[in-house]
Design a protein around this motif. Structure first.
Motif, PDB file in Angstrom:
ATOM      1  N   THR A   5       0.848  -1.188   0.000  1.00  0.00           N
ATOM      2  CA  THR A   5       0.000   0.000   0.000  1.00  0.00           C
ATOM      3  C   THR A   5       0.888   1.244   0.000  1.00  0.00           C
ATOM      4  OG1 THR A   5      -0.067   0.205   2.406  1.00  0.00           O
ATOM      5  CG2 THR A   5      -1.754  -1.219   1.365  1.00  0.00           C
ATOM      6  N   ILE A   6       0.284   2.385  -0.256  1.00  0.00           N
ATOM      7  CA  ILE A   6       1.030   3.644  -0.224  1.00  0.00           C
ATOM      8  C   ILE A   6       1.656   3.835   1.154  1.00  0.00           C
ATOM      9  CG2 ILE A   6       0.799   6.161  -0.287  1.00  0.00           C
ATOM     10  CD1 ILE A   6      -1.317   5.753  -2.499  1.00  0.00           C
ATOM     11  N   GLU A   7       0.875   3.572   2.194  1.00  0.00           N
ATOM     12  CA  GLU A   7       1.388   3.746   3.553  1.00  0.00           C
ATOM     13  C   GLU A   7       2.574   2.827   3.828  1.00  0.00           C
ATOM     14  OE1 GLU A   7      -0.457   2.968   7.889  1.00  0.00           O
ATOM     15  OE2 GLU A   7      -1.466   4.542   6.737  1.00  0.00           O
ATOM     16  N   GLU A   8       2.495   1.583   3.384  1.00  0.00           N
ATOM     17  CA  GLU A   8       3.600   0.645   3.591  1.00  0.00           C
ATOM     18  C   GLU A   8       4.846   1.094   2.836  1.00  0.00           C
ATOM     19  OE1 GLU A   8       1.032  -3.497   4.240  1.00  0.00           O
ATOM     20  OE2 GLU A   8       1.500  -2.818   2.197  1.00  0.00           O
ATOM     21  N   ARG A   9       4.677   1.621   1.625  1.00  0.00           N
ATOM     22  CA  ARG A   9       5.823   2.105   0.848  1.00  0.00           C
ATOM     23  C   ARG A   9       6.453   3.331   1.520  1.00  0.00           C
ATOM     24  NH1 ARG A   9       4.626   2.006  -5.517  1.00  0.00           N
ATOM     25  NH2 ARG A   9       6.876   2.345  -5.551  1.00  0.00           N
ATOM     26  N   VAL A  10       5.613   4.240   2.005  1.00  0.00           N
ATOM     27  CA  VAL A  10       6.128   5.422   2.709  1.00  0.00           C
ATOM     28  C   VAL A  10       6.877   4.982   3.966  1.00  0.00           C
ATOM     29  CG1 VAL A  10       5.514   7.528   3.977  1.00  0.00           C
ATOM     30  CG2 VAL A  10       4.386   7.013   1.796  1.00  0.00           C
ATOM     31  N   ARG A  11       6.296   4.019   4.707  1.00  0.00           N
ATOM     32  CA  ARG A  11       6.947   3.518   5.933  1.00  0.00           C
ATOM     33  C   ARG A  11       8.317   2.925   5.616  1.00  0.00           C
ATOM     34  NH1 ARG A  11       3.126   0.759   7.770  1.00  0.00           N
ATOM     35  NH2 ARG A  11       2.466   2.258   9.325  1.00  0.00           N
ATOM     36  N   ALA A  12       8.416   2.144   4.554  1.00  0.00           N
ATOM     37  CA  ALA A  12       9.701   1.529   4.181  1.00  0.00           C
ATOM     38  C   ALA A  12      10.738   2.605   3.865  1.00  0.00           C
ATOM     39  CB  ALA A  12       9.514   0.595   2.994  1.00  0.00           C
ATOM     40  N   ILE A  13      10.342   3.620   3.133  1.00  0.00           N
ATOM     41  CA  ILE A  13      11.260   4.718   2.800  1.00  0.00           C
ATOM     42  C   ILE A  13      11.669   5.451   4.067  1.00  0.00           C
ATOM     43  CG2 ILE A  13      11.381   6.988   1.675  1.00  0.00           C
ATOM     44  CD1 ILE A  13       9.513   5.706  -0.530  1.00  0.00           C
ATOM     45  N   ALA A  14      10.683   5.791   4.902  1.00  0.00           N
ATOM     46  CA  ALA A  14      10.964   6.541   6.136  1.00  0.00           C
ATOM     47  C   ALA A  14      11.866   5.742   7.074  1.00  0.00           C
ATOM     48  CB  ALA A  14       9.657   6.915   6.825  1.00  0.00           C
TER      49      ALA A  14
END
Length: 175
Positions: A5-14
């Motif tokens: 999901t978008i949230e999971e991708r953002v979390r991985a980057i962060a």
């Protein structure tokens, strides 16, 4: 990574960015559909500075712009979780054992869904919590919908006095 999901991708980057700066990723939220709000909460033991937030925002923002997987415009917010920070991971409950907190559960436990009291610790897959009404109770992680530290002003003043006293002793020892 495209199945995330978008949230999971953002979390991985962060997670990668904050690790590079010795920070802790507390939580990531992505809300809204037409104009998304991407919130990233970071922390460190001595407290988060404006500079910490700025650096993480710049780096995460650059990666999000390059990868371009958020389908609409978005606003990126990077901040401290605050004094009444949310508790999201098992490690949070271990770290903040002894601190005042509020916990809300998905289902009632012994007829109650909202708990206020102190985190005792973690046993297996549950938080041991000393509730003001029920006393000590075990709350399974899977039932927790929301949990936050709660400010205990007397405790905070005591902590501030102890810190000030320690600084005085350190200053006197240097002089």
């Amino acid at each position: 990574m495209s199945n995330l999901t978008i949230e999971e991708r953002v979390r991985a980057i962060a997670e990668h960015v904050v690790a590079d700066y010795g920070l802790e990723l507390v939580h990531v939220e992505v809300v809204g559909a037409r104009r998304r709000l991407v919130r990233i909460f970071i922390d460190k033991p001595e407290g988060v500075t404006h500079e910490d937030c700025s650096v993480v925002s710049e780096h995460v923002g650059t990666i999000l712009d390059v990868e371009d997987f958020i389908p609409s415009s978005y606003v990126l917010e990077v901040s401290s979780p605050g004094l009444e920070r949310g508790l999201y991971k098992r490690e949070d409950y271990v770290r903040f054992a002894g601190r005042a907190a509020r916990v809300r559960t998905r289902e009632a436990i012994e007829g109650q869904r909202n708990f206020r009291g102190r985190i005792v610790g973690v046993e297996g897959d549950a938080v041991t919590f000393d509730d003001r009404v029920r006393g000590q109770i075990s709350i399974p992680f899977g039932l927790i919908v929301k949990a936050n530290l709660e400010i205990d002003l007397a405790e905070e003043f005591k902590r501030a006095e102890e810190l000030a006293a320690a600084r005085r002793v350190q200053t006197e020892g240097e002089g």
